[in-house]
Scaffold this motif. Structure first.
Motif, PDB file in Angstrom:
ATOM      1  N   LEU A   1       8.111   2.406   0.503  1.00 25.01           N
ATOM      2  CA  LEU A   1       8.630   3.687   0.030  1.00 25.01           C
ATOM      3  C   LEU A   1      10.033   3.531  -0.557  1.00 25.01           C
ATOM      4  CD1 LEU A   1       7.469   5.991   2.973  1.00 25.01           C
ATOM      5  CD2 LEU A   1       6.328   5.581   0.788  1.00 25.01           C
ATOM      6  N   ALA A   2      10.863   2.687   0.061  1.00 22.02           N
ATOM      7  CA  ALA A   2      12.204   2.465  -0.470  1.00 22.02           C
ATOM      8  C   ALA A   2      12.148   1.785  -1.836  1.00 22.02           C
ATOM      9  CB  ALA A   2      13.027   1.633   0.513  1.00 22.02           C
TER      10      ALA A   2
ATOM     11  N   ALA B   1      12.256  12.265   1.053  1.00 24.08           N
ATOM     12  CA  ALA B   1      11.099  13.090   0.697  1.00 24.08           C
ATOM     13  C   ALA B   1       9.802  12.287   0.756  1.00 24.08           C
ATOM     14  CB  ALA B   1      11.299  13.680  -0.699  1.00 24.08           C
ATOM     15  N   LEU B   2       9.819  11.058   0.242  1.00 24.08           N
ATOM     16  CA  LEU B   2       8.620  10.226   0.299  1.00 24.08           C
ATOM     17  C   LEU B   2       8.246   9.896   1.742  1.00 24.08           C
ATOM     18  CD1 LEU B   2       9.288   7.708  -2.621  1.00 24.08           C
ATOM     19  CD2 LEU B   2       7.746   9.662  -2.628  1.00 24.08           C
ATOM     20  N   ARG B   3       9.237   9.616   2.564  1.00 25.94           N
ATOM     21  CA  ARG B   3       8.954   9.275   3.951  1.00 25.94           C
ATOM     22  C   ARG B   3       8.365  10.471   4.710  1.00 25.94           C
ATOM     23  NH1 ARG B   3      14.168   7.587   6.683  1.00 25.94           N
ATOM     24  NH2 ARG B   3      13.957   5.778   5.309  1.00 25.94           N
ATOM     25  N   LYS B   4       8.901  11.660   4.458  1.00 22.13           N
ATOM     26  CA  LYS B   4       8.399  12.848   5.135  1.00 22.13           C
ATOM     27  C   LYS B   4       6.955  13.141   4.743  1.00 22.13           C
ATOM     28  CE  LYS B   4       9.299  17.800   5.718  1.00 22.13           C
ATOM     29  NZ  LYS B   4      10.203  18.931   5.345  1.00 22.13           N
ATOM     30  N   THR B   5       6.658  13.061   3.455  1.00 20.06           N
ATOM     31  CA  THR B   5       5.293  13.340   2.998  1.00 20.06           C
ATOM     32  C   THR B   5       4.327  12.269   3.475  1.00 20.06           C
ATOM     33  OG1 THR B   5       6.250  14.372   1.025  1.00 20.06           O
ATOM     34  CG2 THR B   5       3.910  13.868   0.976  1.00 20.06           C
ATOM     35  N   PHE B   6       4.752  11.002   3.444  1.00 22.99           N
ATOM     36  CA  PHE B   6       3.863   9.917   3.890  1.00 22.99           C
ATOM     37  C   PHE B   6       3.522  10.055   5.368  1.00 22.99           C
ATOM     38  CE2 PHE B   6       3.215   5.661   5.647  1.00 22.99           C
ATOM     39  CZ  PHE B   6       2.161   5.224   4.875  1.00 22.99           C
ATOM     40  N   ASN B   7       4.481  10.431   6.190  1.00 26.17           N
ATOM     41  CA  ASN B   7       4.205  10.609   7.622  1.00 26.17           C
ATOM     42  C   ASN B   7       3.228  11.751   7.871  1.00 26.17           C
ATOM     43  OD1 ASN B   7       5.893   8.507   8.375  1.00 26.17           O
ATOM     44  ND2 ASN B   7       7.685   9.831   8.536  1.00 26.17           N
TER      45      ASN B   7
ATOM     46  N   ALA C   1       0.829  -1.208   0.000  1.00 22.74           N
ATOM     47  CA  ALA C   1       0.000   0.000   0.000  1.00 22.74           C
ATOM     48  C   ALA C   1       0.864   1.258   0.000  1.00 22.74           C
ATOM     49  CB  ALA C   1      -0.918  -0.008   1.220  1.00 22.74           C
ATOM     50  N   ALA C   2       1.961   1.259   0.757  1.00 20.02           N
ATOM     51  CA  ALA C   2       2.852   2.423   0.751  1.00 20.02           C
ATOM     52  C   ALA C   2       3.509   2.602  -0.605  1.00 20.02           C
ATOM     53  CB  ALA C   2       3.908   2.258   1.845  1.00 20.02           C
ATOM     54  N   TYR C   3       3.854   1.492  -1.254  1.00 16.13           N
ATOM     55  CA  TYR C   3       4.442   1.577  -2.599  1.00 16.13           C
ATOM     56  C   TYR C   3       3.442   2.173  -3.590  1.00 16.13           C
ATOM     57  CZ  TYR C   3       6.427   0.021  -7.040  1.00 16.13           C
ATOM     58  OH  TYR C   3       6.915  -0.019  -8.329  1.00 16.13           O
ATOM     59  N   ASN C   4       2.209   1.700  -3.560  1.00 16.55           N
ATOM     60  CA  ASN C   4       1.195   2.226  -4.474  1.00 16.55           C
ATOM     61  C   ASN C   4       0.921   3.706  -4.206  1.00 16.55           C
ATOM     62  OD1 ASN C   4       0.967  -0.260  -5.674  1.00 16.55           O
ATOM     63  ND2 ASN C   4      -0.807  -0.878  -4.464  1.00 16.55           N
ATOM     64  N   TRP C   5       0.921   4.103  -2.930  1.00 16.76           N
ATOM     65  CA  TRP C   5       0.710   5.523  -2.625  1.00 16.76           C
ATOM     66  C   TRP C   5       1.834   6.371  -3.206  1.00 16.76           C
ATOM     67  CZ3 TRP C   5       4.021   8.782  -0.125  1.00 16.76           C
ATOM     68  CH2 TRP C   5       3.534  10.074   0.154  1.00 16.76           C
ATOM     69  N   ALA C   6       3.087   5.924  -3.054  1.00 15.83           N
ATOM     70  CA  ALA C   6       4.217   6.695  -3.570  1.00 15.83           C
ATOM     71  C   ALA C   6       4.155   6.803  -5.092  1.00 15.83           C
ATOM     72  CB  ALA C   6       5.531   6.046  -3.124  1.00 15.83           C
ATOM     73  N   VAL C   7       3.816   5.703  -5.761  1.00 16.61           N
ATOM     74  CA  VAL C   7       3.716   5.747  -7.224  1.00 16.61           C
ATOM     75  C   VAL C   7       2.619   6.704  -7.658  1.00 16.61           C
ATOM     76  CG1 VAL C   7       3.133   4.372  -9.264  1.00 16.61           C
ATOM     77  CG2 VAL C   7       4.685   3.440  -7.546  1.00 16.61           C
ATOM     78  N   GLY C   8       1.468   6.637  -7.014  1.00 16.17           N
ATOM     79  CA  GLY C   8       0.382   7.542  -7.377  1.00 16.17           C
ATOM     80  C   GLY C   8       0.690   8.995  -7.060  1.00 16.17           C
ATOM     81  N   TRP C   9       1.361   9.253  -5.937  1.00 10.19           N
ATOM     82  CA  TRP C   9       1.661  10.634  -5.540  1.00 10.19           C
ATOM     83  C   TRP C   9       2.654  11.285  -6.488  1.00 10.19           C
ATOM     84  CZ3 TRP C   9       6.086  13.062  -3.267  1.00 10.19           C
ATOM     85  CH2 TRP C   9       5.829  14.344  -2.734  1.00 10.19           C
TER      86      TRP C   9
END
Length: 485
Positions: free
Chosen positions: A108-109, A77-83, A38-46
Motif C-alpha cells: 500500500l505504501a 486512506a488505502l490502509r483503512k479501506t484495505f482493512n 497483491a496489496a499493491y495491485n489491489w490499491a492500483v485497481g481500486w
C-alpha cells in the motif's frame, strides 16, 4: 511512510546481510513478498477503477457534480479501506492472516508513492521524464521485497541470526558483528528492515540510526575537480596542481567472455516456458545459477571499487566539484551504453553526495551546460566544437597554445569552478561566463514565432508557437483536479 530525522551527531545508514533461510523460511519470505505485491495491485485497481468510471460517465454527458467521486490514494486512506475489504474480498479472505500486516503495508505504501509521483510528474512538479499511470505488477517479473517497520526486529547476540516479525529467527550467511557491536554500545538504533530476493539470494537490509563521529578531511583547503570517463574512470585535478588518473576496472568487460559462454550453455538447455507450462530442467537451473553467480560477483566488485574511490576522495579534499551528467541520455548511445553502465557515473555522484555529510566536505555540481571539456584551463577560451573522438585538447588562442589531455583539462576547469562560483570573477569556469553557441543550443525554452505562408507561397502573418513550459501550463489550466484526462 514515516520519515526519520536523525538526531544531531546521528546519521541514517543501511547495513545489509545475506540470509541462509531453510525451506520453510524461504516459503514464508516468498509469501510475504507476494502479499506485498497483491496489496499493491489491489490499491492500483481500486484507485484507477474510479478514474475509468469517471471517464466513461463523461462520455455519456453526465454532469461533473454527478460523476463518481475520486478515490483517495494516500496511505492512511488505502490502509483503512484495505482493512475493511480484506476479510470479505475473495482475493484475500482465505490467506491474509498468514502474513504480517507489514507485508500489506509495504504494498500500500508503494502504491501511494507511485500515485503521488505520477500526479506530481503530470502537474510539472517532479523533475525527470514524464511518468505514466501506475500499473499492476506481474507475478513473474516483480522484484520480491517486503519492509518491516514495527514488531520484533532484532539482531541476535550470537551475531549469526536475525529476527523478523512472523518470520522468526533466520540465519545469516555472514556475521552481523558490525551492527550488533554498535547496538550493544548504544550508538545505533534499528528503524526498519527490508528483505528482498536478488540474484538468487535473500538479503536483509537494516535502516539504522547510527552515531557517527565527523571525520575531518586531510586537506580541507584543497578543491578537486572530478571528471568521469569510460577509458579512465576518473581524472582528478586539485587546486594544489596535483593530477591523478583512476583507471576503469571494467569489471563487466573482464567477465563478458565467461558470461557469454555461460549464456550459450543456458540457451542450449531446456528452460521454463509459461506459454506451454514447460518446467525448467535441473541442468538448466544449474547453468542459470552459475551464470547468476558471475553477475553477482561483477556487481559486488563494482560496488566495492566505487565505495573505495568515493571514500578516498571524501576523506582527502575539502571541496569536490562534479558534473551533472545526463546518464539516462548517455545510455541511449548503443556504442557506449554497456561501458557507461559498468562505470556507474550516477552511483559515484550519489555516494559523494551522501558521504559529504559524514566528513563535512563541500560538494559543487557543475551545470549540465557548462563546457568543461571545451574551455581552455589556461586562458579561458572556449571552443565551438570538440568531438568525442578527439582526446587531446589544443587551445586555439594565439598567445596560449595549450596542449593537454582532454579529461585533464576538464578536471582543471571543474576545480576552478568552485572558486569562480564563490568569488564571481568571471574567469573560465564561472557560471556567469557567456560562451558561444554555434548550434543555438541552450537550456532555456523560448517562445518562437514561425512565419505563415499562404497557398501561393507568400509570407504572411507570424503565428506564435508556445514553448514547452507554456504548453504544460496551458494544459494544467484545462485539465481536471488530477490532470488525468
Amino acid at each position: 511512510m514515516k520519515t526519520f530525522q536523525p538526531q544531531p551527531g546521528f546519521v541514517v545508514q543501511a547495513y545489509q546481510f545475506a540470509l541462509d533461510p531453510n525451506v520453510t523460511q524461504e516459503a514464508a519470505l516468498r509469501s510475504h513478498c507476494g502479499a506485498a505485491r497483491a496489496a499493491y495491485n489491489w490499491a492500483v485497481g481500486w484507485v484507477t477503477a474510479a478514474w475509468w468510471q469517471r471517464k466513461a460517465e463523461e462520455s455519456y454527458g453526465i454532469p461533473e457534480a454527478e460523476l463518481t467521486p475520486w478515490r483517495p490514494w494516500s496511505l492512511p486512506a488505502l490502509r483503512k479501506t484495505f482493512n475493511e475489504v480484506k476479510k470479505t474480498d475473495p482475493r484475500f479472505a482465505d490467506w491474509w492472516q498468514e502474513n504480517s500486516k507489514e507485508a500489506y503495508n509495504t504494498g500500500l505504501a508503494n502504491a501511494a508513492a507511485a500515485f503521488d509521483n505520477y500526479a506530481k510528474s503530470n502537474n510539472g512538479k517532479r523533475k525527470g521524464a514524464r511518468m505514466g499511470m501506475p500499473r499492476r505488477k506481474s507475478k513473474h517479473h516483480a522484484r520480491l521485497a517486503c519492509r518491516f517497520t514495527t514488531g520484533t526486529i532484532r539482531v541476535e547476540p550470537d551475531r549469526r541470526h536475525v529476527t523478523l516479525p512472523r518470520l522468526g529467527t533466520i540465519r545469516t550467511h555472514e556475521k552481523t558483528r558490525k551492527l550488533q557491536r554498535r547496538i550493544v554500545n548504544g550508538t545505533a538504533r534499528v528503524l526498519s528492515a527490508t528483505v528482498r530476493h536478488d540474484r538468487g539470494r535473500w538479503f536483509v537490509s537494516f535502516q539504522v540510526e547510527v552515531k557517527r563521529e565527523t571525520t575531518k578531511v586531510a586537506r580541507c583547503d584543497v578543491t578537486v575537480g572530478v571528471d568521469l570517463g569510460v577509458k579512465v574512470l576518473a581524472v582528478m585535478a586539485d587546486s594544489a596542481g596535483e593530477i591523478r588518473y583512476i583507471p576503469n576496472p571494467a569489471h563487466y568487460d573482464s567477465a563478458l567472455k565467461v558470461i557469454k559462454r555461460l549464456s550459450r550453455r543456458v540457451c542450449r538447455r531446456q528452460g521454463p516456458d509459461r506459454r506451454t507450462g514447460q518446467k525448467p530442467s535441473k541442468r538448466w537451473l544449474k547453468a542459470n545459477a552459475e551464470r547468476t553467480r558471475i553477475h553477482h560477483r561483477v556487481a559486488n566488485l563494482r560496488a566495492d571499487a566505487l565505495h573505495k574511490l568515493t571514500t578516498t576522495i571524501g576523506s582527502e579534499y575539502g571541496t569536490v566539484v562534479m558534473e551533472d551528467l545526463n546518464v539516462a541520455g548517455m545510455l541511449k548511445n548503443r556504442r557506449l551504453a554497456r561501458r557507461i553502465a559498468d562505470a556507474g557515473f550516477g552511483e559515484i555522484r550519489r555516494q559523494l553526495t551522501y558521504k559529504s555529510e559524514w566528513n563535512r566536505y563541500r560538494t559543487v555540481v557543475a551545470s549540465r551546460w557548462y563546457p568543461s571539456s571545451k574551455t581552455c584551463s589556461n586562458c579561458g577560451a572556449v571552443k565551438a566544437k570538440l568531438p568525442l573522438h578527439i582526446r587531446v585538447f589544443r587551445c586555439d588562442g594565439l598567445d596560449c597554445g595549450l596542449v593537454m589531455d582532454r579529461d585533464e583539462n576538464a578536471a582543471r576547469n571543474l576545480a576552478a569552478l568552485a572558486a569562480a562560483c564563490s568569488t564571481g570573477t568571471g574567469v573560465a569556469g564561472d557560471l556567469g561566463t557567456r560562451v558561444p553557441k554555434p548550434r543555438g543550443a541552450d537550456q532555456k525554452t523560448r517562445t518562437t514565432r514561425q512565419a505563415r505562408k499562404d497557398p501561393a507561397g507568400r509570407a504572411g502573418g507570424a503565428k506564435p508557437t508556445h514553448s514547452r513550459t507554456e504548453t504544460r501550463d496551458l494544459h494544467q489550466d484545462t485539465t481536471t483536479q488530477l490532470g488525468l484526462w
